[in-house]
Design a protein around this motif. Structure first.
Motif, short mmCIF file in Angstrom:
data_model
loop_
_atom_site.label_atom_id
_atom_site.label_comp_id
_atom_site.label_asym_id
_atom_site.label_seq_id
_atom_site.Cartn_x
_atom_site.Cartn_y
_atom_site.Cartn_z
N ILE A 3 0.96 -1.22 -0.18
CA ILE A 3 0.05 -0.01 0.08
C ILE A 3 0.79 1.35 0.27
CG2 ILE A 3 -1.59 1.34 1.55
CD1 ILE A 3 -3.01 -1.32 2.41
N GLY A 4 0.41 2.23 -1.00
CA GLY A 4 1.19 3.51 -0.69
C GLY A 4 0.29 4.49 -0.23
N VAL A 5 0.56 5.57 0.58
CA VAL A 5 0.15 6.49 1.31
C VAL A 5 0.45 7.94 0.95
CG1 VAL A 5 -1.24 7.42 3.13
CG2 VAL A 5 -0.84 4.80 2.95
N ASP A 6 -0.20 8.78 0.23
CA ASP A 6 -0.04 9.99 0.22
C ASP A 6 -0.63 10.98 1.23
OD1 ASP A 6 0.66 12.75 -0.33
OD2 ASP A 6 -0.66 12.74 -2.31
N LEU A 7 0.21 11.10 2.32
CA LEU A 7 -0.54 11.63 3.47
C LEU A 7 -0.54 13.29 3.33
CD1 LEU A 7 -1.93 11.19 6.11
CD2 LEU A 7 0.38 11.06 7.23
N GLY A 8 -1.19 13.81 2.62
CA GLY A 8 -1.45 15.30 2.28
C GLY A 8 -2.00 16.22 3.33
N THR A 9 -1.70 17.27 3.14
CA THR A 9 -2.30 18.46 3.90
C THR A 9 -4.05 18.48 3.72
OG1 THR A 9 -0.32 19.58 4.20
CG2 THR A 9 -2.29 20.71 4.67
N SER A 10 -3.92 18.37 2.14
CA SER A 10 -5.50 18.65 1.66
C SER A 10 -6.12 17.20 1.47
CB SER A 10 -5.46 19.22 0.42
OG SER A 10 -4.99 20.72 0.43
N ASN A 11 -5.47 16.16 0.93
CA ASN A 11 -6.17 15.02 0.66
C ASN A 11 -5.17 13.94 1.01
OD1 ASN A 11 -8.52 15.74 -1.00
ND2 ASN A 11 -7.10 16.84 -2.20
N VAL A 12 -5.96 12.73 1.47
CA VAL A 12 -5.13 11.41 1.56
C VAL A 12 -5.47 10.66 0.44
CG1 VAL A 12 -4.80 9.28 3.22
CG2 VAL A 12 -5.18 11.53 4.13
N LEU A 13 -4.38 9.93 -0.14
CA LEU A 13 -4.68 9.08 -1.26
C LEU A 13 -4.12 7.59 -1.05
CD1 LEU A 13 -4.53 11.78 -2.64
CD2 LEU A 13 -4.55 10.73 -4.60
N VAL A 14 -4.71 6.64 -0.93
CA VAL A 14 -4.19 5.24 -0.80
C VAL A 14 -4.09 4.69 -2.05
CG1 VAL A 14 -4.53 3.07 0.80
CG2 VAL A 14 -5.08 5.58 1.50
N TYR A 15 -3.09 4.13 -2.47
CA TYR A 15 -2.71 3.20 -3.66
C TYR A 15 -2.79 1.88 -3.10
CZ TYR A 15 -0.08 1.11 -7.31
OH TYR A 15 0.44 0.25 -8.77
N VAL A 16 -3.25 0.74 -3.76
CA VAL A 16 -3.03 -0.55 -3.36
C VAL A 16 -2.77 -1.19 -4.62
CG1 VAL A 16 -4.28 -2.75 -2.77
CG2 VAL A 16 -5.14 -0.65 -1.73
N LYS A 17 -1.61 -1.93 -4.43
CA LYS A 17 -0.98 -2.78 -5.59
C LYS A 17 -1.84 -3.55 -6.53
CE LYS A 17 3.27 -5.20 -6.72
NZ LYS A 17 4.45 -6.17 -6.01
N GLY A 18 -1.85 -3.27 -7.77
CA GLY A 18 -2.94 -4.22 -8.48
C GLY A 18 -4.28 -3.64 -8.59
N ARG A 19 -4.55 -2.74 -7.74
CA ARG A 19 -5.85 -1.95 -7.88
C ARG A 19 -5.75 -0.37 -8.18
NH1 ARG A 19 -9.77 -5.02 -5.23
NH2 ARG A 19 -11.27 -3.61 -6.14
N GLY A 20 -4.51 0.25 -8.06
CA GLY A 20 -4.43 1.70 -8.35
C GLY A 20 -5.03 2.56 -7.20
N VAL A 21 -5.27 3.59 -7.35
CA VAL A 21 -5.48 4.53 -6.01
C VAL A 21 -7.11 4.21 -5.78
CG1 VAL A 21 -6.11 6.92 -5.52
CG2 VAL A 21 -4.09 6.31 -6.91
N VAL A 22 -7.31 3.60 -4.60
CA VAL A 22 -8.60 3.20 -4.27
C VAL A 22 -9.45 4.23 -3.27
CG1 VAL A 22 -8.28 0.73 -4.47
CG2 VAL A 22 -7.77 1.92 -2.29
N ILE A 23 -8.59 5.11 -2.67
CA ILE A 23 -9.06 6.10 -1.81
C ILE A 23 -8.26 7.55 -2.11
CG2 ILE A 23 -9.29 7.11 0.57
CD1 ILE A 23 -9.70 4.17 1.58
N ASN A 24 -9.38 8.46 -2.38
CA ASN A 24 -8.89 9.78 -2.38
C ASN A 24 -9.93 10.84 -1.71
OD1 ASN A 24 -8.04 12.49 -3.28
ND2 ASN A 24 -8.23 12.21 -5.47
N GLN A 25 -9.77 11.05 -0.57
CA GLN A 25 -10.47 11.88 0.31
C GLN A 25 -9.72 13.03 1.13
OE1 GLN A 25 -13.70 11.04 1.47
NE2 GLN A 25 -14.12 8.98 1.06
N PRO A 26 -10.46 14.10 1.31
CA PRO A 26 -9.98 15.16 1.86
C PRO A 26 -9.47 14.86 3.30
CG PRO A 26 -11.91 15.86 1.21
CD PRO A 26 -11.78 14.24 1.12
N SER A 27 -8.25 15.26 3.91
CA SER A 27 -7.85 15.10 5.12
C SER A 27 -8.46 15.88 6.22
CB SER A 27 -6.37 15.06 5.17
OG SER A 27 -5.70 16.26 4.44
#
Length: 328
Positions: A3-27
């Motif tokens: 799992i890759g996590v972009d822990l951003g000030t505005s949004n949190v994006l979570v990438y799951v291997k083989g599935r792509g970005v599965v979560i893109n929500q405001p933090s």
């Protein structure tokens, strides 16, 4: 299970291997002040900003790319990562790669690492945002060639010159998307005596925000409170007048880009003049950002096709690399 996590000030994006970005929500997290019970996270919580009674508090647990509220960040991450894990195949605890701005201190880095470990990760790798952004934007970072990445996020702008898999020269400045929102609020208050909220400012920025003159000007209606009469009022702003509103923040970003180019080794700067500058992050989608940087530096500038997802994609792709390096 990576799992890759972009822990951003505005949004949190979570990438799951083989599935792509599965979560893109405001933090953003909303909770009851007394009981500390979480009411909403992500999109639901963002809609509550500026509209809650006294008993409910809406917070951004990350400020300028740094964890400001450790407990809330941990609880928010748990919800997002559990939700992402439901969307994957396989069992067991995941390996997680999380991104932080390039200028964070060791203490801030450890706070992020601990928060991610507590979500139930098997192992956690912390990566600098510009490196992840470069990988996500399909830049070959392992070559002995200079590449420049400018990641304009919500809280920070990260600039790096990358070669042979690492950042040779980098800078992280606290001037980014949120500062553009604040500039919009100040400008409209000063020019039109109208007070608008953060959400309204962000919508106006997305609709007409520009840092470079448009050949055909467009307009947007902004609603708020008249500061003289205290009553609701609507005004129309144009895209080209936002250039003036955003001038300060834009000049901070341009100065930082110049600074990194000035201190980078000349061989790498020569490579960058051929390869160009790659822009990622939400701020890079502002009209004319690529044109302005090209005009001011004389270097071809491109906005990545996956500008918003680049950091999360890069983090997800890097889990295997990071794991192999640690084992070696």
């Amino acid at each position: 299970m990576d799992i890759g996590v972009d822990l951003g000030t505005s949004n949190v994006l979570v990438y799951v291997k083989g599935r792509g970005v599965v979560i893109n929500q405001p933090s953003v997290v909303a909770y009851e002040k007394n009981s500390k019970r979480i009411i909403a996270i992500g999109n639901k919580a963002k809609k509550m900003i500026g509209k809650t009674p006294e008993s409910i508090e809406v917070v951004r647990p990350l400020v300028k790319g740094v964890v400001s509220d450790y407990t809330v960040t941990e609880r928010m991450l748990k919800v997002f990562i559990r939700s992402a894990m439901e969307k994957r195949t396989g069992v067991g605890r995941p390996k997680i790669c999380v991104c932080v701005p390039s200028g964070v201190t060791e203490v801030e880095r450890r706070a992020v690492e601990d928060a991610v470990y507590r979500t139930g990760a098997k192992s956690v790798y912390v990566m600098e945002e510009p490196l992840a952004a470069a990988i996500g934007a399909a830049v070959d970072i392992e070559e002995a060639k200079g590449n420049m990445v400018v990641d304009i996020g919500g809280g920070t702008t990260d600039i790096a010159v990358i070669s042979l898999g690492g950042a040779v020269e980098s800078q992280s400045i606290k001037a980014a998307g949120d500062d553009y929102n604040a500039s919009m609020i100040r400008y409209i208050r000063r020019k039109y005596n109208l007070l608008i909220g953060e959400q309204t400012a962000e919508k106006a920025k997305i609709a007409v925000g520009s840092v470079y003159e448009r050949p055909e000007d467009i307009t947007y209606v902004v609603k708020g409170r008249d500061l003289i009469k205290g009553l609701p009022k609507a005004i129309t702003i144009t895209a080209n007048e936002t250039i003036e509103a955003f001038a300060d923040t834009t000049s901070h970003i341009l100065t930082a880009i110049h600074g990194v180019l000035e201190t980078a080794p000349p061989e790498l700067v020569a490579d960058i003049s051929v390869n160009g500058i790659v822009l990622t992050g939400g701020g890079s989608l502002m009209y004319g950002m690529d044109k302005l940087i090209k005009e001011k530096t004389g270097i071809d500038t491109y906005v990545s096709d996956k500008a918003l997802e680049a950091v999360a994609l890069g983090a997800g792709m890097s889990v295997d690399i990071a794991a192999r390096k640690e084992e070696a």
